[in-house]
Design a protein around this motif. Structure first.
Motif, mmCIF file in Angstrom:
data_model
loop_
_atom_site.group_PDB
_atom_site.id
_atom_site.type_symbol
_atom_site.label_atom_id
_atom_site.label_comp_id
_atom_site.label_asym_id
_atom_site.label_seq_id
_atom_site.Cartn_x
_atom_site.Cartn_y
_atom_site.Cartn_z
ATOM 1 N N ASP A 21 2.860 5.833 -0.603
ATOM 2 C CA ASP A 21 2.475 6.535 0.659
ATOM 3 C C ASP A 21 2.789 5.447 1.613
ATOM 4 O O ASP A 21 3.510 4.136 1.092
ATOM 5 C CB ASP A 21 1.246 6.721 0.011
ATOM 6 N N LEU A 22 2.797 5.585 2.315
ATOM 7 C CA LEU A 22 3.030 4.337 3.222
ATOM 8 C C LEU A 22 1.500 3.372 3.918
ATOM 9 O O LEU A 22 2.106 2.428 4.622
ATOM 10 C CB LEU A 22 2.885 4.939 4.749
ATOM 11 N N GLN A 23 1.347 3.135 2.653
ATOM 12 C CA GLN A 23 -0.747 2.338 3.237
ATOM 13 C C GLN A 23 -0.112 1.099 2.233
ATOM 14 O O GLN A 23 -1.119 0.109 3.556
ATOM 15 C CB GLN A 23 -1.422 2.548 1.226
ATOM 16 N N GLY A 24 0.427 0.627 1.881
ATOM 17 C CA GLY A 24 1.522 -0.478 1.714
ATOM 18 C C GLY A 24 2.977 -1.349 2.574
ATOM 19 O O GLY A 24 3.502 -2.489 2.154
ATOM 20 N N TRP A 25 2.603 -0.416 3.733
ATOM 21 C CA TRP A 25 4.033 -0.808 4.679
ATOM 22 C C TRP A 25 4.142 -2.151 4.590
ATOM 23 O O TRP A 25 5.348 -2.465 4.488
ATOM 24 C CB TRP A 25 4.097 0.042 5.706
ATOM 25 N N ASP A 26 3.308 -3.086 5.783
ATOM 26 C CA ASP A 26 3.024 -4.076 6.212
ATOM 27 C C ASP A 26 2.965 -5.217 4.863
ATOM 28 O O ASP A 26 4.495 -5.585 5.284
ATOM 29 C CB ASP A 26 1.511 -4.621 6.959
ATOM 30 N N ASN A 27 2.486 -4.671 3.679
ATOM 31 C CA ASN A 27 2.748 -5.982 2.643
ATOM 32 C C ASN A 27 4.350 -6.022 2.161
ATOM 33 O O ASN A 27 5.021 -6.611 1.700
ATOM 34 C CB ASN A 27 2.526 -5.189 1.602
ATOM 35 N N ALA A 28 5.179 -4.846 2.470
ATOM 36 C CA ALA A 28 6.913 -4.431 1.508
ATOM 37 C C ALA A 28 7.537 -5.383 2.952
ATOM 38 O O ALA A 28 8.134 -5.712 2.349
ATOM 39 C CB ALA A 28 6.716 -3.034 1.800
ATOM 40 N N GLU A 29 7.408 -4.911 3.996
ATOM 41 C CA GLU A 29 7.249 -5.272 5.443
ATOM 42 C C GLU A 29 7.902 -6.825 4.686
ATOM 43 O O GLU A 29 9.026 -7.741 4.817
ATOM 44 C CB GLU A 29 6.798 -5.475 6.421
ATOM 45 N N ARG A 30 6.825 -7.483 4.633
ATOM 46 C CA ARG A 30 6.323 -9.071 3.902
ATOM 47 C C ARG A 30 7.056 -10.195 3.312
ATOM 48 O O ARG A 30 7.981 -10.856 2.973
ATOM 49 C CB ARG A 30 4.697 -9.231 3.907
ATOM 50 N N GLN A 31 6.651 -9.066 2.479
ATOM 51 C CA GLN A 31 8.176 -8.786 0.902
ATOM 52 C C GLN A 31 9.469 -8.681 1.092
ATOM 53 O O GLN A 31 10.258 -10.049 0.397
ATOM 54 C CB GLN A 31 7.809 -8.225 -0.454
ATOM 55 N N ILE A 32 9.671 -8.262 1.240
ATOM 56 C CA ILE A 32 11.102 -8.331 2.320
ATOM 57 C C ILE A 32 11.666 -9.700 3.267
ATOM 58 O O ILE A 32 12.723 -10.143 2.949
ATOM 59 C CB ILE A 32 11.753 -7.039 3.289
ATOM 60 N N GLN A 33 10.640 -9.640 4.177
ATOM 61 C CA GLN A 33 11.113 -11.238 5.113
ATOM 62 C C GLN A 33 11.185 -12.281 3.897
ATOM 63 O O GLN A 33 12.504 -12.589 4.097
ATOM 64 C CB GLN A 33 10.063 -10.724 6.255
ATOM 65 N N VAL A 34 10.324 -12.504 2.793
ATOM 66 C CA VAL A 34 10.198 -13.327 2.108
ATOM 67 C C VAL A 34 11.497 -13.386 1.125
ATOM 68 O O VAL A 34 12.349 -14.918 0.795
ATOM 69 C CB VAL A 34 8.590 -13.750 1.471
ATOM 70 N N ALA A 35 11.941 -12.284 0.748
ATOM 71 C CA ALA A 35 12.921 -12.170 -0.058
ATOM 72 C C ALA A 35 14.075 -12.643 0.620
ATOM 73 O O ALA A 35 15.303 -13.455 -0.137
ATOM 74 C CB ALA A 35 13.297 -10.903 -1.203
ATOM 75 N N ARG A 36 14.325 -12.737 1.499
ATOM 76 C CA ARG A 36 15.311 -12.617 2.946
ATOM 77 C C ARG A 36 15.624 -13.868 2.742
ATOM 78 O O ARG A 36 16.606 -14.606 2.569
ATOM 79 C CB ARG A 36 15.310 -11.505 3.872
ATOM 80 N N TRP A 37 14.312 -14.840 3.629
ATOM 81 C CA TRP A 37 14.282 -16.115 3.533
ATOM 82 C C TRP A 37 14.742 -17.000 2.068
ATOM 83 O O TRP A 37 15.596 -17.834 2.269
ATOM 84 C CB TRP A 37 12.833 -16.120 3.875
ATOM 85 N N LEU A 38 14.708 -16.524 1.209
ATOM 86 C CA LEU A 38 14.719 -17.308 -0.196
ATOM 87 C C LEU A 38 15.300 -17.307 -0.822
ATOM 88 O O LEU A 38 16.799 -18.318 -1.433
ATOM 89 C CB LEU A 38 13.588 -17.039 -1.721
ATOM 90 N N GLU A 39 16.472 -16.340 0.143
ATOM 91 C CA GLU A 39 18.353 -15.699 -0.257
ATOM 92 C C GLU A 39 18.776 -17.000 0.668
ATOM 93 O O GLU A 39 19.760 -17.621 -0.450
ATOM 94 C CB GLU A 39 18.261 -14.644 0.513
#
Length: 68
Positions: free
Chosen positions: A50-68
Motif C-alpha cells: 500500500d502507499l503507507q510507506g511512500w515517504d520512507n521509500a522516497e527517502r531510501q531512494i534518495q539515499v541510494a542515489r546519493w551513495l551511488e
C-alpha cells in the motif's frame, strides 16, 4: 487480504512499463512487508502492499542515489 507474489508482480510490471524498463523474468528475492525483485543486473524492484510507506521509500531512494 494477504500480500501475494502475484499482486506484487502485477504492480512491478506496471511500474517497469511506465519507467520503460523491460521486466523480463524478474526473480523474487523475498516477500514480507515488501516484495523485492531482481529485475536485471542493474535494477532491483521493491513493491509495497500500500502507499503507507511512500515517504520512507522516497527517502531510501534518495539515499541510494546519493551513495551511488
Amino acid at each position: 487480504m494477504p500480500f501475494t507474489e502475484a499482486d506484487a508482480r502485477t504492480s512491478l510490471s506496471a511500474a517497469c512499463e511506465e519507467a520503460g524498463i523491460g521486466i523480463g523474468s524478474a526473480d523474487l528475492i523475498r516477500i514480507g512487508s515488501n516484495a523485492v525483485f531482481r529485475v536485471d543486473s542493474n535494477v532491483i524492484g521493491r513493491v509495497a502492499p500500500d502507499l503507507q510507506g511512500w515517504d520512507n521509500a522516497e527517502r531510501q531512494i534518495q539515499v541510494a542515489r546519493w551513495l551511488e
